[in-house]
Design a protein around this motif. Structure first.
Motif, mmCIF file in Angstrom:
data_model
loop_
_atom_site.group_PDB
_atom_site.id
_atom_site.type_symbol
_atom_site.label_atom_id
_atom_site.label_comp_id
_atom_site.label_asym_id
_atom_site.label_seq_id
_atom_site.Cartn_x
_atom_site.Cartn_y
_atom_site.Cartn_z
ATOM 1 N N MET A 1 15.986 59.518 -3.810
ATOM 2 C CA MET A 1 15.344 59.950 -2.572
ATOM 3 C C MET A 1 14.663 58.753 -1.919
ATOM 4 O O MET A 1 13.988 57.964 -2.590
ATOM 5 N N VAL A 2 14.829 58.628 -0.611
ATOM 6 C CA VAL A 2 14.300 57.487 0.117
ATOM 7 C C VAL A 2 12.800 57.658 0.357
ATOM 8 O O VAL A 2 12.354 58.701 0.837
ATOM 9 N N GLU A 3 12.038 56.619 0.010
ATOM 10 C CA GLU A 3 10.607 56.588 0.289
ATOM 11 C C GLU A 3 10.391 55.768 1.554
ATOM 12 O O GLU A 3 10.808 54.609 1.628
ATOM 13 N N HIS A 4 9.754 56.378 2.555
ATOM 14 C CA HIS A 4 9.494 55.647 3.792
ATOM 15 C C HIS A 4 8.245 56.209 4.454
ATOM 16 O O HIS A 4 7.806 57.322 4.169
ATOM 17 N N ASP A 5 7.685 55.412 5.335
ATOM 18 C CA ASP A 5 6.505 55.816 6.085
ATOM 19 C C ASP A 5 6.842 55.719 7.565
ATOM 20 O O ASP A 5 6.796 54.651 8.158
ATOM 21 N N ALA A 6 7.233 56.861 8.144
ATOM 22 C CA ALA A 6 7.594 56.941 9.559
ATOM 23 C C ALA A 6 8.601 55.859 9.950
ATOM 24 O O ALA A 6 8.466 55.183 10.960
ATOM 25 N N GLY A 7 9.626 55.691 9.122
ATOM 26 C CA GLY A 7 10.675 54.741 9.446
ATOM 27 C C GLY A 7 10.512 53.371 8.827
ATOM 28 O O GLY A 7 11.427 52.544 8.920
ATOM 29 N N GLN A 8 9.372 53.107 8.180
ATOM 30 C CA GLN A 8 9.169 51.839 7.477
ATOM 31 C C GLN A 8 9.540 52.037 6.005
ATOM 32 O O GLN A 8 8.896 52.811 5.298
ATOM 33 N N VAL A 12 10.014 50.420 -2.939
ATOM 34 C CA VAL A 12 10.518 51.091 -4.137
ATOM 35 C C VAL A 12 11.899 51.696 -3.902
ATOM 36 O O VAL A 12 12.676 51.879 -4.849
ATOM 37 N N THR A 13 12.254 51.975 -2.653
ATOM 38 C CA THR A 13 13.561 52.565 -2.370
ATOM 39 C C THR A 13 14.688 51.633 -2.799
ATOM 40 O O THR A 13 15.698 52.078 -3.351
ATOM 41 N N ALA A 14 14.536 50.329 -2.552
ATOM 42 C CA ALA A 14 15.560 49.367 -2.992
ATOM 43 C C ALA A 14 15.701 49.395 -4.509
ATOM 44 O O ALA A 14 16.812 49.264 -5.049
ATOM 45 N N GLU A 15 14.589 49.596 -5.212
ATOM 46 C CA GLU A 15 14.633 49.681 -6.670
ATOM 47 C C GLU A 15 15.373 50.939 -7.114
ATOM 48 O O GLU A 15 16.157 50.909 -8.065
ATOM 49 N N LEU A 16 15.138 52.058 -6.421
ATOM 50 C CA LEU A 16 15.793 53.316 -6.786
ATOM 51 C C LEU A 16 17.302 53.222 -6.590
ATOM 52 O O LEU A 16 18.081 53.692 -7.431
ATOM 53 N N ILE A 17 17.731 52.632 -5.475
ATOM 54 C CA ILE A 17 19.170 52.501 -5.222
ATOM 55 C C ILE A 17 19.800 51.564 -6.250
ATOM 56 O O ILE A 17 20.887 51.839 -6.777
ATOM 57 N N THR A 18 19.119 50.472 -6.567
ATOM 58 C CA THR A 18 19.620 49.548 -7.582
ATOM 59 C C THR A 18 19.759 50.249 -8.924
ATOM 60 O O THR A 18 20.755 50.077 -9.630
#
Length: 307
Positions: A1-8, A12-18
């Motif tokens: 699941m993508v972690e973001h703050d209003a589009g930023q 940690v998202t790059a770590e999850l995808i990796t």
């Protein structure tokens, strides 16, 4: 699941995808909008699909849109689900495990192609490899535990309308945004300066100036929070935030397992305490036995000279 703050995008998202790539093709799930603007960054790390999960009443709901999105995807296309190991992520994982009748492994530090994962147990004293059963094994990954790497792909955006709220949903009737700090986020910071009981209530005079000199995040132990000396949101440990920075500096911390279980995967651990018998020195890469109230100002001055 993508972690973001209003589009930023949260790092940690790059770590999850990796972490997810050894398990097969990666679908990045963006809940609450901004999927199109995030898609190029997600594709850069290997996402082949970006799910745009949206709900008209998203801003008035808590947790359930994310759970609904991942639940629907898990039912339609059973596969492992990977989420960040923060307070929200661990709650989402627990709800998904119940809905999908699949096992959950929380706070893992690595995931293998055979769906096994590495995690610490017994307060961080033992590292084990475990497997979660079910068609959709669920993992929450410690921020900072995995080094992100790029694997450029062509990402396709897939729209996913979410159902409206039901009587089971918590409704947000008012919202006041937390004041944003100029310091890095504690859970993903590359450098952390933490204070314990030995600092007393002088975080503003000791811990924060050192953190600012190092462009670091600030953390605290549970006893500090219990005394009301610092923000509970910045507590590190079993009942707080888990961190894994490249550099961790602990000031006036004894090293109780409640605290060390939340930071012992850090790269370099520096301990400053005037009692050399404190257990924190046992896991330190560098120990300084001195009065921290004298040492820290001198260290800050030296850092300023080298800036």
């Amino acid at each position: 699941m993508v972690e973001h703050d209003a589009g930023q995008l949260n790092p940690v998202t790059a770590e999850l995808i990796t972490a997810a790539r050894p398990l097969g093709a990666v679908s990045a799930v963006v809940v609450g909008g901004h999927a199109e603007e995030l898609a190029p960054q997600l594709a850069q790390y290997g996402a082949v699909q970006v799910v745009n999960a949206t709900a008209a009443d998203y801003d008035a709901r808590l947790i359930t849109p994310e759970v609904d999105a991942l639940h629907a995807l898990g039912q339609a296309n059973p596969a492992p689900i990977i989420i960040a190991a923060d307070r929200t992520g661990n709650e989402i994982a627990g709800r998904l495990g119940a809905r999908l009748a699949s096992g959950v492994l929380a706070n893992v530090s690595a995931i293998a192609a055979d769906r096994s994962a590495t995690l610490s147990i017994f307060g961080g004293s033992t590292e084990v490899t475990a497997q979660a059963h079910g068609n959709c094994p669920i993992y929450t990954v410690q921020p900072g535990a995995i080094e992100p790497s790029e694997a450029p792909a062509q990402a396709q955006i897939a729209p996913m309308p979410l159902p409206a709220a039901t009587e089971r949903d918590v409704q947000v009737v008012g919202f006041t945004a937390a004041e944003k700090s100029a310091r890095p986020e504690l859970g993903t910071a590359k450098t952390v300066v933490a204070g314990g009981r030995g600092v007393g209530d002088d975080f503003a005079g000791v811990v924060e100036p050192l953190a600012d000199a190092l462009s670091a995040a600030v953390g605290a132990t549970r006893d500090v929070v219990d005394e009301g000396w610092y923000d509970p949101a910045l507590q590190i440990g079993q009942t707080g935030v888990t961190v894994s920075p490249d550099l961790y500096i602990g000031l006036g911390i004894s090293g109780a397992i409640q605290h060390t279980s939340g930071m012992q995967t850090s790269g370099t651990i520096v301990v400053v305490n005037q009692d050399q018998d404190e257990p924190f020195f046992q896991i330190a890469d560098l120990g300084v036995v001195t009065d921290l109230h004298e040492f820290v100002p001198a260290l800050i001055e030296e850092l300023k000279k080298r800036a």
